[in-house]
Design a protein around this motif. Structure first.
Motif, short mmCIF file in Angstrom:
data_model
loop_
_atom_site.label_atom_id
_atom_site.label_comp_id
_atom_site.label_asym_id
_atom_site.label_seq_id
_atom_site.Cartn_x
_atom_site.Cartn_y
_atom_site.Cartn_z
N GLU A 219 9.54 17.14 -25.23
CA GLU A 219 8.96 18.48 -25.10
C GLU A 219 7.96 18.44 -23.97
O GLU A 219 7.14 17.53 -23.87
CB GLU A 219 8.31 18.90 -26.41
N THR A 220 8.05 19.44 -23.11
CA THR A 220 7.20 19.44 -21.90
C THR A 220 5.73 19.32 -22.26
O THR A 220 4.98 18.58 -21.60
CB THR A 220 7.46 20.73 -21.10
N GLY A 221 5.31 20.01 -23.31
CA GLY A 221 3.91 19.95 -23.69
C GLY A 221 3.49 18.64 -24.30
O GLY A 221 2.29 18.38 -24.46
N GLY A 222 4.46 17.78 -24.63
CA GLY A 222 4.13 16.51 -25.25
C GLY A 222 4.07 15.35 -24.29
O GLY A 222 3.79 14.21 -24.69
N VAL B 231 3.14 4.49 -9.90
CA VAL B 231 3.63 5.58 -9.05
C VAL B 231 4.67 6.41 -9.79
O VAL B 231 4.62 7.65 -9.77
CB VAL B 231 4.22 5.02 -7.74
N TYR B 232 5.63 5.74 -10.45
CA TYR B 232 6.68 6.46 -11.16
C TYR B 232 6.08 7.34 -12.25
O TYR B 232 6.46 8.50 -12.43
CB TYR B 232 7.67 5.47 -11.75
N ARG B 233 5.10 6.80 -12.99
CA ARG B 233 4.46 7.56 -14.05
C ARG B 233 3.78 8.81 -13.49
O ARG B 233 3.82 9.89 -14.08
CB ARG B 233 3.43 6.68 -14.78
N ALA B 234 3.18 8.68 -12.33
CA ALA B 234 2.54 9.83 -11.69
C ALA B 234 3.56 10.89 -11.28
O ALA B 234 3.29 12.09 -11.38
CB ALA B 234 1.73 9.37 -10.47
N LEU B 235 4.73 10.44 -10.84
CA LEU B 235 5.78 11.39 -10.47
C LEU B 235 6.31 12.14 -11.70
O LEU B 235 6.63 13.33 -11.62
CB LEU B 235 6.92 10.67 -9.76
N VAL B 236 6.40 11.45 -12.84
CA VAL B 236 6.82 12.12 -14.07
C VAL B 236 5.79 13.18 -14.45
O VAL B 236 6.14 14.33 -14.76
CB VAL B 236 7.00 11.10 -15.22
N ALA B 237 4.51 12.82 -14.41
CA ALA B 237 3.45 13.77 -14.77
C ALA B 237 3.44 14.97 -13.83
O ALA B 237 3.28 16.12 -14.27
CB ALA B 237 2.08 13.06 -14.74
N HIS B 238 3.62 14.71 -12.55
CA HIS B 238 3.63 15.79 -11.55
C HIS B 238 4.75 16.79 -11.85
O HIS B 238 4.52 18.01 -11.86
CB HIS B 238 3.82 15.18 -10.16
N ARG B 239 5.93 16.27 -12.14
CA ARG B 239 7.06 17.17 -12.42
C ARG B 239 6.91 17.86 -13.77
O ARG B 239 7.33 19.02 -13.93
CB ARG B 239 8.37 16.38 -12.33
N ALA B 240 6.32 17.17 -14.74
CA ALA B 240 6.09 17.80 -16.05
C ALA B 240 5.15 18.99 -15.91
O ALA B 240 5.35 20.02 -16.58
CB ALA B 240 5.52 16.78 -17.03
N ARG B 241 4.14 18.87 -15.07
CA ARG B 241 3.22 20.00 -14.86
C ARG B 241 3.95 21.20 -14.28
O ARG B 241 3.74 22.35 -14.71
CB ARG B 241 2.07 19.57 -13.92
N ALA C 261 7.21 21.88 -14.52
CA ALA C 261 8.12 22.42 -15.54
C ALA C 261 7.36 23.26 -16.56
O ALA C 261 7.84 24.33 -16.98
CB ALA C 261 8.86 21.29 -16.22
N ALA C 262 6.19 22.79 -16.98
CA ALA C 262 5.39 23.54 -17.94
C ALA C 262 4.95 24.88 -17.35
O ALA C 262 5.00 25.92 -18.03
CB ALA C 262 4.18 22.72 -18.37
N GLU C 263 4.53 24.86 -16.10
CA GLU C 263 4.10 26.10 -15.44
C GLU C 263 5.24 27.10 -15.34
O GLU C 263 5.03 28.31 -15.39
CB GLU C 263 3.56 25.78 -14.05
#
Length: 260
Positions: A108-111, A208-218, A220-222
């Motif tokens: 879930e995007t929010g999770g 770096v990979y973790r940061a890219l996941v977080a960036h894309r999750a933000r 998607a949530a928006e």
């Protein structure tokens, strides 16, 4: 998460009711098979099927005939919950070659934690032009050791025709591209797809990979997407599971190349 319900929603929205993933491609349902056909550099293949023991071999033969007549290679994207139970063996018997399996993960995007930032000295840049696409292709080739020509063409096609449906990002360290990833947004569905996340040797294990996941999750949530989905390799799966992703299925590409 009700994994059975989310799997059923995924199968409905991204497989059975799939939309073309780029210009020049068409998606059609032929009997109990949904397939995409496009230019040679596009992804061509079977997205979904509902087959039984007495219909599977004929359906496989029909797809071989369809793509062979067009001179195209194709992929049958097999999920371990697809029927019949021996579908994978039937694909292999028909001459298709199994590639490395991947794990379909969903969160879930929010999770998903969105606070992760790249390590010191690394900056994330959105890909908005052909020069950015070239950087992504360079990372892909170095990170995965594969030719990135088709990826480059697909990204350029989508950038020109549907600029709002792919959010690619490249990580630069001292001006050098060291990691890249894509976020594919499918309007009218609950899912945003994480694709192509790769980091060059020497920069792995630094976050770096973790940061890219977080960036894309933000992003998607928006944009209002409820779920993130990714076909994870053995390298990325542990990272994603630590971030809250759960397994829905194992998917194996069965590929056929013209002339083989």
């Amino acid at each position: 998460m009700d994994q059975d319900a989310v799997r059923a929603l995924y199968d409905e929205q991204l497989r059975r009711e799939a939309r073309p993933d780029g210009p020049g491609a068409t998606v059609e349902r032929v009997g109990d098979v949904v397939r995409q056909t496009g230019p040679a550099h596009a992804w061509n293949g079977v997205l979904w099927s509902r087959l039984e023991a007495h219909t599977a071999d004929r359906a496989i033969r029909e797809q071989l005939e369809h793509y062979t007549a067009l001179g195209l290679g194709f992929e049958w994207k097999h999920y371990d919950h697809d029927g019949p139970a021996d579908l994978a063996a039937r694909l292999a018997a028909a001459g298709l070659t199994a590639e490395e399996p991947e794990t379909l993960l969903v969160a879930e995007t929010g999770g998903v934690g969105t606070a992760a930032r790249p390590p010191e000295g690394v900056e994330l840049h959105p890909v908005t032009d052909p020069a950015g696409v070239e950087l992504v292709a360079r990372v892909h080739a170095e990170a995965f050791g594969t030719d990135a020509s088709d990826l480059r063409r697909r990204m350029l096609d989508r950038l020109a025709a549907h600029p709002g449906t792919t959010a690619a990002v490249v990580a630069l360290a001292g001006g050098r591209p060291v990691s890249s990833a894509r976020l594919e947004l499918t309007p009218g569905t609950a899912f945003a797809g994480l694709w192509g996340g790769g980091t060059v040797p020497g920069w792995r294990g630094r976050g770096v990979y973790r940061a890219l996941v977080a960036h894309r999750a933000r992003i998607a949530a928006e944009q209002g997407y409820r779920y993130l989905q990714v076909d994870a390799t053995g390298m990325s799966r542990p990272i994603l599971e630590r971030l809250g992703f759960v397994r829905l299925a194992t998917t194996t590409p069965y590929v056929h190349t013209p002339g083989r």
